[in-house]
Design an enzyme around this catalytic site. Structure first.
Site, PDB file in Angstrom:
ATOM      1  N   ARG A  42     -11.718  -6.898 -12.946  1.00  0.00           N
ATOM      2  CA  ARG A  42     -10.539  -6.530 -12.764  1.00  0.00           C
ATOM      3  C   ARG A  42     -10.209  -5.611 -11.717  1.00  0.00           C
ATOM      4  O   ARG A  42      -9.032  -5.086 -11.558  1.00  0.00           O
ATOM      5  CB  ARG A  42      -9.956  -6.157 -14.234  1.00  0.00           C
ATOM      6  CG  ARG A  42     -10.135  -7.056 -15.192  1.00  0.00           C
ATOM      7  CD  ARG A  42      -9.745  -6.418 -16.727  1.00  0.00           C
ATOM      8  NE  ARG A  42     -10.532  -4.980 -17.036  1.00  0.00           N
ATOM      9  CZ  ARG A  42     -11.411  -5.000 -17.639  1.00  0.00           C
ATOM     10  NH1 ARG A  42     -12.459  -6.159 -17.832  1.00  0.00           N
ATOM     11  NH2 ARG A  42     -11.929  -3.955 -17.781  1.00  0.00           N
ATOM     12  N   ARG A  43     -10.956  -5.715 -10.765  1.00  0.00           N
ATOM     13  CA  ARG A  43     -10.773  -4.642  -9.588  1.00  0.00           C
ATOM     14  C   ARG A  43     -10.629  -5.261  -8.131  1.00  0.00           C
ATOM     15  O   ARG A  43     -10.739  -4.624  -7.404  1.00  0.00           O
ATOM     16  CB  ARG A  43     -11.783  -3.632  -9.668  1.00  0.00           C
ATOM     17  CG  ARG A  43     -12.165  -2.956 -10.921  1.00  0.00           C
ATOM     18  CD  ARG A  43     -13.311  -1.787 -10.768  1.00  0.00           C
ATOM     19  NE  ARG A  43     -13.237  -1.019 -12.068  1.00  0.00           N
ATOM     20  CZ  ARG A  43     -14.344  -0.470 -12.427  1.00  0.00           C
ATOM     21  NH1 ARG A  43     -15.360  -0.153 -11.500  1.00  0.00           N
ATOM     22  NH2 ARG A  43     -14.350   0.390 -13.289  1.00  0.00           N
ATOM     23  N   CYS A  62       6.187  -2.904   2.267  1.00  0.00           N
ATOM     24  CA  CYS A  62       7.077  -3.429   1.082  1.00  0.00           C
ATOM     25  C   CYS A  62       6.216  -4.092   0.287  1.00  0.00           C
ATOM     26  O   CYS A  62       6.284  -3.814  -1.100  1.00  0.00           O
ATOM     27  CB  CYS A  62       8.017  -4.405   1.703  1.00  0.00           C
ATOM     28  SG  CYS A  62       9.452  -3.406   2.815  1.00  0.00           S
ATOM     29  N   ALA A  84      12.223  -5.355  -1.927  1.00  0.00           N
ATOM     30  CA  ALA A  84      12.283  -6.781  -1.920  1.00  0.00           C
ATOM     31  C   ALA A  84      13.472  -6.993  -1.552  1.00  0.00           C
ATOM     32  O   ALA A  84      14.524  -7.408  -2.271  1.00  0.00           O
ATOM     33  CB  ALA A  84      11.871  -7.416  -3.177  1.00  0.00           C
ATOM     34  N   HIS A 123      16.586  -6.328  -4.023  1.00  0.00           N
ATOM     35  CA  HIS A 123      18.170  -6.278  -3.481  1.00  0.00           C
ATOM     36  C   HIS A 123      18.457  -7.396  -2.618  1.00  0.00           C
ATOM     37  O   HIS A 123      17.733  -8.136  -2.214  1.00  0.00           O
ATOM     38  CB  HIS A 123      18.116  -4.969  -2.667  1.00  0.00           C
ATOM     39  CG  HIS A 123      17.034  -4.716  -1.530  1.00  0.00           C
ATOM     40  ND1 HIS A 123      16.115  -4.069  -1.847  1.00  0.00           N
ATOM     41  CD2 HIS A 123      17.113  -5.161  -0.342  1.00  0.00           C
ATOM     42  CE1 HIS A 123      15.141  -4.148  -1.048  1.00  0.00           C
ATOM     43  NE2 HIS A 123      15.769  -4.739   0.046  1.00  0.00           N
ATOM     44  N   TYR A 125      21.301  -7.683   0.482  1.00  0.00           N
ATOM     45  CA  TYR A 125      22.285  -6.948   1.371  1.00  0.00           C
ATOM     46  C   TYR A 125      23.545  -7.543   1.264  1.00  0.00           C
ATOM     47  O   TYR A 125      23.635  -9.108   1.082  1.00  0.00           O
ATOM     48  CB  TYR A 125      21.795  -6.879   2.591  1.00  0.00           C
ATOM     49  CG  TYR A 125      20.615  -6.071   2.810  1.00  0.00           C
ATOM     50  CD1 TYR A 125      20.441  -4.818   2.882  1.00  0.00           C
ATOM     51  CD2 TYR A 125      19.114  -6.850   2.802  1.00  0.00           C
ATOM     52  CE1 TYR A 125      19.221  -3.956   2.783  1.00  0.00           C
ATOM     53  CE2 TYR A 125      18.047  -5.994   2.997  1.00  0.00           C
ATOM     54  CZ  TYR A 125      18.067  -4.533   2.998  1.00  0.00           C
ATOM     55  OH  TYR A 125      17.028  -3.926   3.180  1.00  0.00           O
ATOM     56  N   ALA A 181      18.379  -6.751   7.984  1.00  0.00           N
ATOM     57  CA  ALA A 181      18.681  -5.458   7.792  1.00  0.00           C
ATOM     58  C   ALA A 181      17.567  -4.659   7.648  1.00  0.00           C
ATOM     59  O   ALA A 181      16.584  -4.868   7.339  1.00  0.00           O
ATOM     60  CB  ALA A 181      19.368  -5.387   6.362  1.00  0.00           C
TER      61      ALA A 181
END
Length: 182
Positions: A42-43, A62, A84, A123, A125, A181
């Site tokens: 799980r790593r 991001c 995002a 988001h 823009y 943006a």
């Protein structure tokens, strides 16, 4: 390269040359090795968020981390994206990480599984409002198929050419332009 100098030590640099604790780590090679050695672990995580180098980056990553999971001979990937841009960035990120998952599945001799996307600050823009309305008014298309060569190592992937990848049944719609943006 010139672009790397302008952007600083961002994504590819962190994935392939993570610097910390006086050593450099190729996270992609490490995650492949660990998936082979401990497929049900799980790593299996790759991170672009190197806190010691954030101030050297033009923009902090991001898409900050992704994790692989093997089940029923399928390789799945989950991406966490801290910021995002739902119209311009996220569709490209989904396609890119899905392709990466398919490539690593080939190296590991597995089938591609699911790609799971998780967003933090999601988001749209204001200057993309008309473009988003146009996008959601479109009818969905049938999904294309991807054919990629067989790989056994990262080095083989790096030697591949765009023409080695074949997308069938891809019917692109007219592009929708929008300003970036920053």
């Amino acid at each position: 390269t010139e672009t790397t100098k302008e952007l600083g030590p961002v994504y590819g640099n962190q994935w392939r040359s993570w610097s910390g604790n006086s050593k450099t780590v190729d996270q992609i090679k490490e995650v492949i090795k660990n998936l082979q050695k401990d497929p049900y672990g799980r790593r299996h995580v790759v991170s672009a968020w190197n806190a010691a180098e954030i101030d050297k980056m033009a923009l902090p990553p991001c898409h900050t981390m992704f994790q692989f999971h093997i089940q029923d001979k399928e390789l799945s990937c989950q991406l966490y994206q801290r910021s995002a841009d739902m119209f311009l960035g996220v569709p490209f990120n989904i396609a890119s990480y899905s392709l990466l998952t398919c490539i690593l599945a080939k190296i590991l001799k597995l089938s591609p599984g699911e790609f799971v996307w998780t967003g933090g600050d999601c988001h749209i823009y204001k200057n993309h409002t008309l473009q988003v309305k146009e996008q959601i008014a479109r009818k969905p298309m049938e999904a294309p198929s991807l054919k990629i060569p067989s790989f056994s190592s990262v080095e083989e992937v790096l030697k591949s050419q765009p023409s080695d990848y074949v997308l069938t049944n891809y019917k692109p719609m007219k592009s929708i332009r929008a300003p970036m943006a920053v």
